[in-house]
Write a protein that holds these residues in place. Structure first.
Motif, PDB file in Angstrom:
ATOM      1  N   VAL A  89       0.198   7.832   6.018  1.00  0.00           N
ATOM      2  CA  VAL A  89      -0.193   8.994   5.200  1.00  0.00           C
ATOM      3  C   VAL A  89      -0.518   8.554   3.781  1.00  0.00           C
ATOM      4  N   GLY A  90       0.313   7.685   3.214  1.00  0.00           N
ATOM      5  CA  GLY A  90       0.059   7.210   1.855  1.00  0.00           C
ATOM      6  C   GLY A  90      -1.241   6.441   1.739  1.00  0.00           C
ATOM      7  N   ALA A  91      -1.527   5.588   2.733  1.00  0.00           N
ATOM      8  CA  ALA A  91      -2.768   4.809   2.689  1.00  0.00           C
ATOM      9  C   ALA A  91      -3.988   5.719   2.749  1.00  0.00           C
ATOM     10  N   ILE A  92      -3.929   6.762   3.574  1.00  0.00           N
ATOM     11  CA  ILE A  92      -5.071   7.674   3.694  1.00  0.00           C
ATOM     12  C   ILE A  92      -5.249   8.481   2.411  1.00  0.00           C
ATOM     13  N   VAL A  93      -4.167   9.067   1.918  1.00  0.00           N
ATOM     14  CA  VAL A  93      -4.263   9.952   0.748  1.00  0.00           C
ATOM     15  C   VAL A  93      -4.643   9.164  -0.502  1.00  0.00           C
ATOM     16  N   ILE A  94      -3.912   8.077  -0.783  1.00  0.00           N
ATOM     17  CA  ILE A  94      -4.179   7.308  -2.007  1.00  0.00           C
ATOM     18  C   ILE A  94      -5.509   6.574  -1.906  1.00  0.00           C
ATOM     19  N   GLY A  95      -5.796   6.005  -0.735  1.00  0.00           N
ATOM     20  CA  GLY A  95      -7.066   5.307  -0.565  1.00  0.00           C
ATOM     21  C   GLY A  95      -8.260   6.231  -0.731  1.00  0.00           C
ATOM     22  N   LEU A  96      -8.174   7.439  -0.173  1.00  0.00           N
ATOM     23  CA  LEU A  96      -9.271   8.402  -0.321  1.00  0.00           C
ATOM     24  C   LEU A  96      -9.407   8.860  -1.771  1.00  0.00           C
ATOM     25  N   ALA A  97      -8.274   9.102  -2.435  1.00  0.00           N
ATOM     26  CA  ALA A  97      -8.331   9.524  -3.843  1.00  0.00           C
ATOM     27  C   ALA A  97      -8.969   8.441  -4.715  1.00  0.00           C
ATOM     28  N   LEU A  98      -8.589   7.193  -4.500  1.00  0.00           N
ATOM     29  CA  LEU A  98      -9.186   6.104  -5.274  1.00  0.00           C
ATOM     30  C   LEU A  98     -10.672   5.937  -4.958  1.00  0.00           C
ATOM     31  N   ALA A  99     -11.038   6.121  -3.684  1.00  0.00           N
ATOM     32  CA  ALA A  99     -12.447   6.004  -3.312  1.00  0.00           C
ATOM     33  C   ALA A  99     -13.278   7.100  -3.967  1.00  0.00           C
ATOM     34  N   LEU A 100     -12.752   8.331  -3.974  1.00  0.00           N
ATOM     35  CA  LEU A 100     -13.476   9.427  -4.625  1.00  0.00           C
ATOM     36  C   LEU A 100     -13.633   9.160  -6.119  1.00  0.00           C
ATOM     37  N   VAL A 106       8.126   0.694   1.308  1.00  0.00           N
ATOM     38  CA  VAL A 106       6.946   1.542   1.554  1.00  0.00           C
ATOM     39  C   VAL A 106       6.008   1.473   0.355  1.00  0.00           C
ATOM     40  N   GLY A 107       6.582   1.567  -0.859  1.00  0.00           N
ATOM     41  CA  GLY A 107       5.762   1.483  -2.060  1.00  0.00           C
ATOM     42  C   GLY A 107       5.081   0.137  -2.204  1.00  0.00           C
ATOM     43  N   VAL A 108       5.791  -0.941  -1.894  1.00  0.00           N
ATOM     44  CA  VAL A 108       5.194  -2.275  -1.966  1.00  0.00           C
ATOM     45  C   VAL A 108       4.059  -2.404  -0.956  1.00  0.00           C
ATOM     46  N   THR A 109       4.268  -1.880   0.247  1.00  0.00           N
ATOM     47  CA  THR A 109       3.230  -1.954   1.283  1.00  0.00           C
ATOM     48  C   THR A 109       1.998  -1.170   0.873  1.00  0.00           C
ATOM     49  N   LEU A 110       2.187   0.006   0.302  1.00  0.00           N
ATOM     50  CA  LEU A 110       1.040   0.796  -0.153  1.00  0.00           C
ATOM     51  C   LEU A 110       0.307   0.081  -1.282  1.00  0.00           C
ATOM     52  N   TRP A 111       1.041  -0.504  -2.212  1.00  0.00           N
ATOM     53  CA  TRP A 111       0.405  -1.262  -3.296  1.00  0.00           C
ATOM     54  C   TRP A 111      -0.455  -2.387  -2.730  1.00  0.00           C
ATOM     55  N   MET A 112      -0.016  -2.940  -1.602  1.00  0.00           N
ATOM     56  CA  MET A 112      -0.721  -4.059  -1.011  1.00  0.00           C
ATOM     57  C   MET A 112      -1.942  -3.615  -0.197  1.00  0.00           C
ATOM     58  N   THR A 113      -1.916  -2.426   0.404  1.00  0.00           N
ATOM     59  CA  THR A 113      -2.938  -2.056   1.390  1.00  0.00           C
ATOM     60  C   THR A 113      -3.928  -0.993   0.926  1.00  0.00           C
ATOM     61  N   VAL A 114      -3.634  -0.236  -0.128  1.00  0.00           N
ATOM     62  CA  VAL A 114      -4.539   0.868  -0.487  1.00  0.00           C
ATOM     63  C   VAL A 114      -5.913   0.366  -0.929  1.00  0.00           C
ATOM     64  N   GLY A 115      -5.994  -0.868  -1.427  1.00  0.00           N
ATOM     65  CA  GLY A 115      -7.306  -1.394  -1.801  1.00  0.00           C
ATOM     66  C   GLY A 115      -8.230  -1.512  -0.601  1.00  0.00           C
ATOM     67  N   PHE A 140     -13.045   3.833   2.759  1.00  0.00           N
ATOM     68  CA  PHE A 140     -13.466   5.191   2.404  1.00  0.00           C
ATOM     69  C   PHE A 140     -14.695   5.170   1.498  1.00  0.00           C
ATOM     70  N   LEU A 141     -14.805   4.166   0.634  1.00  0.00           N
ATOM     71  CA  LEU A 141     -16.010   4.035  -0.194  1.00  0.00           C
ATOM     72  C   LEU A 141     -17.248   3.859   0.685  1.00  0.00           C
ATOM     73  N   ALA A 142     -17.134   3.032   1.708  1.00  0.00           N
ATOM     74  CA  ALA A 142     -18.255   2.842   2.621  1.00  0.00           C
ATOM     75  C   ALA A 142     -18.609   4.154   3.326  1.00  0.00           C
ATOM     76  N   THR A 154     -11.675   8.056   8.637  1.00  0.00           N
ATOM     77  CA  THR A 154     -10.263   8.422   8.605  1.00  0.00           C
ATOM     78  C   THR A 154      -9.572   8.031   9.899  1.00  0.00           C
ATOM     79  N   LEU A 155     -10.269   8.203  11.021  1.00  0.00           N
ATOM     80  CA  LEU A 155      -9.701   7.809  12.314  1.00  0.00           C
ATOM     81  C   LEU A 155      -9.443   6.309  12.351  1.00  0.00           C
ATOM     82  N   PHE A 156     -10.411   5.527  11.909  1.00  0.00           N
ATOM     83  CA  PHE A 156     -10.241   4.064  11.913  1.00  0.00           C
ATOM     84  C   PHE A 156      -9.093   3.650  10.997  1.00  0.00           C
ATOM     85  N   VAL A 157      -9.037   4.237   9.807  1.00  0.00           N
ATOM     86  CA  VAL A 157      -7.968   3.901   8.861  1.00  0.00           C
ATOM     87  C   VAL A 157      -6.603   4.256   9.440  1.00  0.00           C
ATOM     88  N   SER A 158      -6.495   5.431  10.050  1.00  0.00           N
ATOM     89  CA  SER A 158      -5.199   5.860  10.590  1.00  0.00           C
ATOM     90  C   SER A 158      -4.761   4.979  11.755  1.00  0.00           C
TER      91      SER A 158
END
Length: 312
Positions: free
Chosen positions: A103-114, A180-189, A195-197, A233-237
């Motif tokens: 959930v964190g990767a989808i939400v934060i990754g999408l927000a950063l992409a937008l 969880v926070g460390v993992t998100l810091w590592m993967t949201v990029g 999501f940018l693509a 989103t499906l691929f990311v999840s």
């Protein structure tokens, strides 16, 4: 002299005449097929040796017991797995970890992409900076954050003390949230790049038409952007769930599975069963159960995602 015979034109809508392939055409088709399989043979060999053979080996070992997995045990390992409280704890911890990171990767990754899809100065630098942690080894990331978060010698506590703020003991008080926070810091990029693509693949005409119709930013996002990002989103999840269920380095390096098993991720537990307790048969059974869980979760996600796809 009689006129030469002519062939009557085919009636409108009639099917074209069937042309039977001769021996040469069949031989050429057979050569194409054989050539294609010859080119695919290295890939088949690679997947057979590196993927299917190990799975078959693990499945065979899951019915054995003993330090060398040389004694037949039937279904005892699987029965033991369902009755083992430590396995239930590690699976629960892994499930919470997987859901939170997905959930964190989808939400934060999408927000950063937008955000970084806008025409901002220096956005290329920010994109590259956010992607660097994903390109770094999990071992290096784990050692880095273990030193930063160390209660006695960590850099974070030194900064907090210099600022007159209370120091932290997150590795003891909130260990699962910390990894969880460390993992998100590592993967949201990585999720941000995906999501940018997806965002750049949405035709701008859709947003322009919605803008002409009076749709606001939230309506355009909810009615156009989000539905058209469904495949991304499906691929990311799917990838995030698989990665979350197989996480190992965070628990092994940062927390050691503690305190009191609160970060005992499933793969870390399997590792301890195999290489600390030397029970390879039981570890194989646990590994195969996780393989089944990943397969089922992936199939469910793919079917649910295909139902939610939209086309304009």
């Amino acid at each position: 002299m009689s006129a030469p015979a002519t062939t009557a034109p085919a009636a409108a809508g009639a099917p074209p005449p069937v042309r039977r392939r001769g021996p040469f055409a069949r031989s050429l088709h057979r050569r194409y097929v054989v050539t294609a399989y010859l080119f695919l043979l290295p890939a088949f060999a690679f997947f057979g040796l590196m993927f299917y053979l190990p799975i078959g080996n693990i499945l065979a070992n899951s019915f054995r017991t003993g330090p060398q997995a040389d004694e037949y045990a039937g279904l005892d390992n699987y029965t033991r797995a369902f009755e083992d409280a430590a396995v239930r704890n590690s699976f629960t911890v892994t499930l919470v970890f997987g859901v939170a990171t997905t959930v964190g990767a989808i939400v934060i990754g999408l927000a950063l992409a937008l955000l970084l899809n806008q025409k901002l100065r220096g956005r290329v630098v920010f994109r590259a900076a956010l992607l660097v942690p994903y390109l770094t080894s999990v071992a290096i990331i784990g050692l880095l954050w273990r030193n930063i978060l160390d209660p006695q010698l960590g850099v974070l506590n030194r900064v907090l003390a210099d600022l007159g703020l209370p120091t932290q003991t997150w590795l003891n008080t909130h260990p699962l949230a910390t990894i969880v926070g460390v993992t998100l810091w590592m993967t949201v990029g990585y999720t941000m790049v995906l999501f940018l693509a997806g965002l750049q693949g949405i035709p701008e005409e859709y947003h322009e038409a919605a803008l002409v119709d009076g749709a606001g930013p939230w309506q355009r996002f909810w009615r156009i952007t989000l539905p058209l990002l469904a495949p991304t989103t499906l691929f990311v999840s799917v990838m995030a769930v698989i990665s979350g269920l197989q996480a190992f380095g965070q628990a092994y390096i940062i927390t050691g599975g503690g305190p009191a098993g609160r970060t005992d991720l499933y793969i870390f537990h399997v590792f301890n069963v195999a290489f600390t307790s030397r029970d390879f048969g039981y570890a194989s059974a646990l590994s195969f159960l996780l393989f089944l869980v990943i397969v089922v979760a992936t199939v469910v996600q793919l079917r649910a995602g295909r139902k939610g796809e939209v086309q304009y």
